[in-house]
Write a protein that holds these residues in place. Sequence first.
Motif, short mmCIF file in Angstrom:
data_model
loop_
_atom_site.label_atom_id
_atom_site.label_comp_id
_atom_site.label_asym_id
_atom_site.label_seq_id
_atom_site.Cartn_x
_atom_site.Cartn_y
_atom_site.Cartn_z
N GLY A 84 0.80 -1.23 0.00
CA GLY A 84 0.00 0.00 0.00
C GLY A 84 0.83 1.27 0.00
O GLY A 84 0.63 2.15 -0.85
N PRO A 85 1.81 1.40 0.93
CA PRO A 85 2.65 2.60 0.90
C PRO A 85 3.51 2.73 -0.37
O PRO A 85 3.79 3.84 -0.80
N ALA A 86 3.91 1.61 -0.98
CA ALA A 86 4.71 1.69 -2.20
C ALA A 86 3.90 2.21 -3.38
O ALA A 86 4.45 2.79 -4.30
N CYS A 87 2.59 2.00 -3.35
CA CYS A 87 1.72 2.44 -4.44
C CYS A 87 0.98 3.73 -4.11
O CYS A 87 -0.02 4.05 -4.76
N GLU A 88 1.44 4.46 -3.12
CA GLU A 88 0.72 5.63 -2.62
C GLU A 88 0.54 6.72 -3.68
O GLU A 88 -0.51 7.35 -3.75
N ASP A 89 1.53 6.94 -4.53
CA ASP A 89 1.46 8.03 -5.50
C ASP A 89 0.82 7.63 -6.82
O ASP A 89 0.62 8.46 -7.69
N ARG A 90 0.48 6.35 -7.00
CA ARG A 90 -0.11 5.88 -8.25
C ARG A 90 -1.63 5.89 -8.13
O ARG A 90 -2.19 5.50 -7.12
N GLN A 91 -2.32 6.32 -9.19
CA GLN A 91 -3.77 6.42 -9.18
C GLN A 91 -4.48 5.13 -9.56
O GLN A 91 -5.67 4.98 -9.37
N GLY A 92 -3.78 4.19 -10.14
CA GLY A 92 -4.38 2.93 -10.56
C GLY A 92 -3.37 2.16 -11.37
O GLY A 92 -2.24 2.62 -11.59
N GLY A 93 -3.74 0.99 -11.84
CA GLY A 93 -2.83 0.18 -12.65
C GLY A 93 -1.71 -0.39 -11.82
O GLY A 93 -0.54 -0.26 -12.17
N TYR A 94 -2.06 -1.03 -10.71
CA TYR A 94 -1.04 -1.54 -9.79
C TYR A 94 -0.47 -2.87 -10.26
O TYR A 94 0.59 -3.28 -9.80
N CYS A 95 -1.15 -3.57 -11.16
CA CYS A 95 -0.73 -4.90 -11.62
C CYS A 95 -0.36 -4.86 -13.10
O CYS A 95 -0.92 -4.09 -13.88
N ARG A 96 0.55 -5.74 -13.46
CA ARG A 96 0.97 -5.89 -14.85
C ARG A 96 0.84 -7.36 -15.22
O ARG A 96 1.26 -8.24 -14.46
N ILE A 97 0.26 -7.63 -16.39
CA ILE A 97 0.15 -9.00 -16.90
C ILE A 97 1.07 -9.13 -18.10
O ILE A 97 0.96 -8.37 -19.05
N THR A 98 1.98 -10.10 -18.04
CA THR A 98 2.91 -10.36 -19.13
C THR A 98 2.64 -11.76 -19.66
O THR A 98 2.79 -12.74 -18.94
N LYS A 99 2.23 -11.86 -20.92
CA LYS A 99 1.90 -13.16 -21.50
C LYS A 99 3.18 -13.92 -21.84
O LYS A 99 4.16 -13.35 -22.29
N LEU A 100 3.15 -15.23 -21.61
CA LEU A 100 4.34 -16.07 -21.77
C LEU A 100 4.25 -17.04 -22.93
O LEU A 100 5.27 -17.50 -23.42
#
Length: 130
Positions: A84-100
Amino acid sequence: MRHRKKTVKLQRDAAHRRSLLANLACSLIEHGRIKTTVAKAKALRPVAEKMVTLAKRGDVHARRQAIAFLRQKSAVKKLFTEIGPACEDRQGGYCRITKLGARMTDSAPMAYIEWTDIEDMAVAGTSEDE
């Protein structure tokens, strides 16, 4: 018509799907990056982002809501103290999906889902033998 039916069913009933998503979210919180199928990763992303939004709020009610969904106090503690504190300044898009690509056994499309702001923690939390 499928209006307002956003839930991806994943060929499971409601209780099984809720347990699956809660366990996947706990694994993502614990390890920082997990390898799963593309369908499960796409279903997990909104759940994980809602958990981060609760962690950014940080009050007692948000913590109780997270415990009610995840059912693992250690995961909730890590979510509220580190992620939570690491993502404090981000408004959204906390996850990334990378297809393998396709899995060898059944050709299911596989993907990594990981946190965007915590790259060094995500890489350090996984082992190379996955």
